[in-house]
Design an enzyme around this catalytic site. Structure first.
Site, PDB file in Angstrom:
ATOM      1  N   HIS A  34       0.842  -1.208   0.000  1.00 10.86           N
ATOM      2  CA  HIS A  34       0.000   0.000   0.000  1.00 10.86           C
ATOM      3  C   HIS A  34       0.877   1.258   0.000  1.00 10.86           C
ATOM      4  O   HIS A  34       0.593   2.231  -0.697  1.00 10.86           O
ATOM      5  CB  HIS A  34      -0.868   0.053   1.264  1.00 10.86           C
ATOM      6  CG  HIS A  34      -1.839  -1.077   1.402  1.00 10.86           C
ATOM      7  ND1 HIS A  34      -1.723  -2.042   2.376  1.00 10.86           N
ATOM      8  CD2 HIS A  34      -2.951  -1.378   0.697  1.00 10.86           C
ATOM      9  CE1 HIS A  34      -2.731  -2.887   2.267  1.00 10.86           C
ATOM     10  NE2 HIS A  34      -3.487  -2.518   1.262  1.00 10.86           N
ATOM     11  N   GLY A 144      -2.688  -2.022  -6.795  1.00 12.60           N
ATOM     12  CA  GLY A 144      -1.572  -2.955  -6.894  1.00 12.60           C
ATOM     13  C   GLY A 144      -1.829  -4.018  -7.958  1.00 12.60           C
ATOM     14  O   GLY A 144      -2.959  -4.481  -8.132  1.00 12.60           O
ATOM     15  N   ASP A 147      -3.586  -7.704  -7.227  1.00 17.50           N
ATOM     16  CA  ASP A 147      -4.957  -8.066  -7.602  1.00 17.50           C
ATOM     17  C   ASP A 147      -5.111  -7.754  -9.089  1.00 17.50           C
ATOM     18  O   ASP A 147      -5.775  -6.781  -9.475  1.00 17.50           O
ATOM     19  CB  ASP A 147      -5.963  -7.280  -6.758  1.00 17.50           C
ATOM     20  CG  ASP A 147      -5.885  -7.667  -5.299  1.00 17.50           C
ATOM     21  OD1 ASP A 147      -6.235  -8.802  -4.969  1.00 17.50           O
ATOM     22  OD2 ASP A 147      -5.426  -6.844  -4.479  1.00 17.50           O
TER      23      ASP A 147
HETATM   24  O1  PAF Z   1      -7.840  -3.967  -3.183  1.00 22.96           O
HETATM   25  C1  PAF Z   1      -8.515  -3.607  -2.198  1.00 22.96           C
HETATM   26  O2  PAF Z   1      -8.014  -3.390  -1.097  1.00 22.96           O
HETATM   27  C2  PAF Z   1     -10.024  -3.458  -2.365  1.00 22.96           C
HETATM   28  O3  PAF Z   1     -10.542  -4.418  -3.221  1.00 22.96           O
HETATM   29  C3  PAF Z   1     -10.430  -2.044  -2.792  1.00 22.96           C
HETATM   30  C4  PAF Z   1      -9.894  -1.700  -4.179  1.00 22.96           C
HETATM   31  C5  PAF Z   1      -9.941  -1.021  -1.790  1.00 22.96           C
HETATM   32  C6  PAF Z   1     -11.961  -1.947  -2.864  1.00 22.96           C
HETATM   33  O4  PAF Z   1     -12.540  -2.233  -1.637  1.00 22.96           O
END
Ligand code: PAF
Length: 279
Positions: A34, A144, A147
């Protein structure tokens, strides 16, 4: 750093900003992955906002919503240290008020891979991301590559709905031993932590095969599955070698290929991926 709990507060802050705003949508329990998104936003945008919202609509009944890790105080301290301008951390009732009944759904792309195993997941993701983009109105939003399907689905939604934001995808951040960072790694105790390395090992095998000239996707999938089956704590959900944009499975690797997999390690479902031939 401002911390907003309501849509109205964010909108009124946003209205008085001059210059580009970058948004990093998160579900909190932040890690270096993050923070790499936050740093990219900090480098590109005049202002940076981060949302922290464990979005209930992207969890199916029986998934880990109730035990999803949360530590808002720690998240806020990390974001303050990254010089984030604003955090939007709404309640569930703020995002989904009584009577909420409107959904954003991307068809096709969401039926594959994660969507095949978690049929309601992407509808929750696209609905909340559409809401966040509308509320925060960023110039850029950062996601990211971990995913990978989510990134492809969000890009498609933004294109199809003419949402005026650029979607930036950034590389997976890994532990030194190869495990992709994920808030869910906190579930991996003892032998599960070691066994979880089977995901990155399977991806490394795919890369070695591709580098060695193997072009048959079926052969790569089969070798990856065999490697995973050799780990007694692991069970394969899917192994895929697909086109990165359409997610359609490839027969021959004659263009960039998204190699992705979902594997259960004990009670924890992990995903990981790599792109072959993108350099
Ligand atoms: O990747 C995530 O953490 C979640 O799927 C997101 C994009 C914040 C949506 O809730």
């Amino acid at each position: 750093m401002r911390v907003f709990r309501t849509v109205a507060e964010v909108r009124s802050w946003r209205r008085q900003l001059a210059g580009d705003l970058g948004l990093v949508p998160t579900m909190g329990y932040l890690h270096e992955g993050h923070l790499s998104l936050v740093r990219a936003a900090r480098a590109a945008d005049a202002h940076v906002a981060v949302s922290i919202f464990v979005n209930p609509t992207q969890f199916a009944p029986g998934e880990d919503l109730a035990r999803y890790p949360r530590d808002e105080a720690r998240d806020l301290a990390l974001l303050e240290a990254e010089r984030v301008d604003a955090v939007f951390a709404p309640s569930v009732a703020e995002m989904y008020p009584p009577g909420f009944s409107t959904w954003v759904e991307v068809e096709g792309l969401t039926a594959r891979l994660e969507g095949a195993s978690r049929p309601t997941h992407f509808r929750g993701v696209t609905t909340v991301v559409a809401k966040l983009l509308d509320i925060v109105q960023p110039r850029r939003a950062y996601f990211g590559q971990k995913d990978a399907q989510q990134l492809a689905v969000v890009r498609r939604m933004v294109r199809d709905l003419d949402i005026d934001a650029e979607i930036i995808g950034l590389p997976i951040v890994r532990e030194a031993d190869g495990l992709a960072l994920s808030s869910r790694n906190v579930y991996l105790a003892g032998d599960d932590r070691r066994a979880a390395l089977v995901l990155s090992r399977a991806l490394a095998l795919a890369r070695r095969m591709s580098d060695g000239g193997v072009r048959e996707a079926k052969a790569i999938r089969a070798e990856m599955e065999a490697l995973i089956r050799a780990e007694p704590r692991a069970s394969v959900d899917y192994v895929s070698v697909a086109d990165p944009d359409t997610l359609v499975e490839l027969e021959t690797i004659d263009r960039p290929a998204l190699v992705s997999l979902a594997v259960r390690i004990g009670g924890t479902r992990l995903i990981d991926n790599t792109i072959l031939g993108a350099e």
